[in-house]
Design an enzyme around this catalytic site. Structure first.
Site, PDB file in Angstrom:
ATOM      1  CG  HIS A   1      -3.450  -3.567   3.085  1.00 51.32           C
ATOM      2  ND1 HIS A   1      -2.442  -3.236   3.976  1.00 51.32           N
ATOM      3  CD2 HIS A   1      -3.937  -2.394   2.607  1.00 51.32           C
ATOM      4  CE1 HIS A   1      -2.337  -1.929   4.039  1.00 51.32           C
ATOM      5  NE2 HIS A   1      -3.226  -1.382   3.220  1.00 51.32           N
TER       6      HIS A   1
ATOM      7  CB  CYS B   1      -0.994  -0.046   1.175  1.00 48.09           C
ATOM      8  SG  CYS B   1      -2.410   1.042   0.918  1.00 48.09           S
TER       9      CYS B   1
ATOM     10  CD  GLU C   1      -1.266  -6.294   5.248  1.00 45.93           C
ATOM     11  OE1 GLU C   1      -1.016  -6.510   4.044  1.00 45.93           O
ATOM     12  OE2 GLU C   1      -1.704  -5.198   5.652  1.00 45.93           O
TER      13      GLU C   1
END
Ligand code: MN
Length: 233
Positions: free
Chosen positions: A210, A106, A212
């Site tokens: 994202h 990001c 994660e």
């Protein structure tokens, strides 16, 4: 010894707290890295950090000061954080120069682009004329929100093995001009840059979304962190 992955943290200058969302830490641990956290603003230590670290993860956060790409602040610019900008830009430049694996997520992808001489849309909605897709999702963070189209034979294609995947989206800025040496390897259907990479580097990947936050629900996100940690060994 596990590969050491240096993770940049956010610094909240109002509360004077250093913070990192646990998803980043968890992702690095889960795929075999040893995470160490960088508090930011310790620019004199960048050389030593890069001697210690086998890989660098530049995390998400607020906007980048547009002075780093030669612009005045646009009226829709969000908060900027001088405690992070220069530190992360220098860290990214040196990691790229030295062939140290680097993953930017990001804001981290935007840091990589600016570090390599690129520019950003300071605000997609007011500066990008074909703004037909929402890039700020109103759904849980793990939810797959918009498609991306991936360049064949790119680093990302080699990791996920698909021309199109669906990703989450939490940004109002994006890469505009791409820094010399970087390539656009994925875009959203509106044309917004969603992934950049440096082709002649062992692993320099910037992702506008994202992964994660999608580890429990999406195999591609697991593959991305697996490939990143693998590249540091
Ligand atoms: Mn997006």
């Amino acid at each position: 010894m596990k590969p050491i992955i240096a993770i940049t943290c956010d610094y909240e200058y109002t509360s004077e707290n250093i913070k990192l969302h646990q998803d980043y830490y968890r992702a690095i641990s889960q795929f075999g890295g040893l995470p160490i956290l960088l508090p930011g603003n310790n620019i004199v230590d960048v050389e030593d950090i890069l001697k210690l670290a086998d890989g660098v993860l530049i995390t998400g956060g607020a906007d980048i000061d547009p002075s780093f790409y030669g612009e005045s602040p646009h009226i829709e610019l969000g908060n900027i954080n001088p405690y992070r900008d220069e530190f992360e830009i220098v860290l990214a430049q040196l990691a790229v120069d030295r062939g140290i694996p680097i993953l930017g997520i990001c804001r981290g992808a935007q840091v990589m682009n600016v570090a390599m001489g690129g520019t950003l849309y300071q605000d997609i909605n007011s500066q990008f004329e074909r703004n037909t897709i929402a890039h700020r999702q109103k759904a849980p963070s793990w939810h797959e929100f918009h498609d991306i189209i991936i360049e064949e034979d790119s680093l990302l294609f080699n990791i996920v093995g698909e021309r199109s995947i669906r990703v989450n989206s939490f940004h109002h800025q994006a890469a505009r001009e791409i820094g010399p040496g970087l390539e656009i390897i994925a875009r959203a259907p509106d044309g917004i840059v969603e992934a950049i990479a440096k082709p002649d580097h062992p692993f320099a990947l910037g992702l506008q979304w994202h992964p994660e936050k999608m580890l429990d629900s999406q195999m591609h996100s697991q593959d991305i962190f697996n490939a990143f940690i693998d590249s540091t060994k």
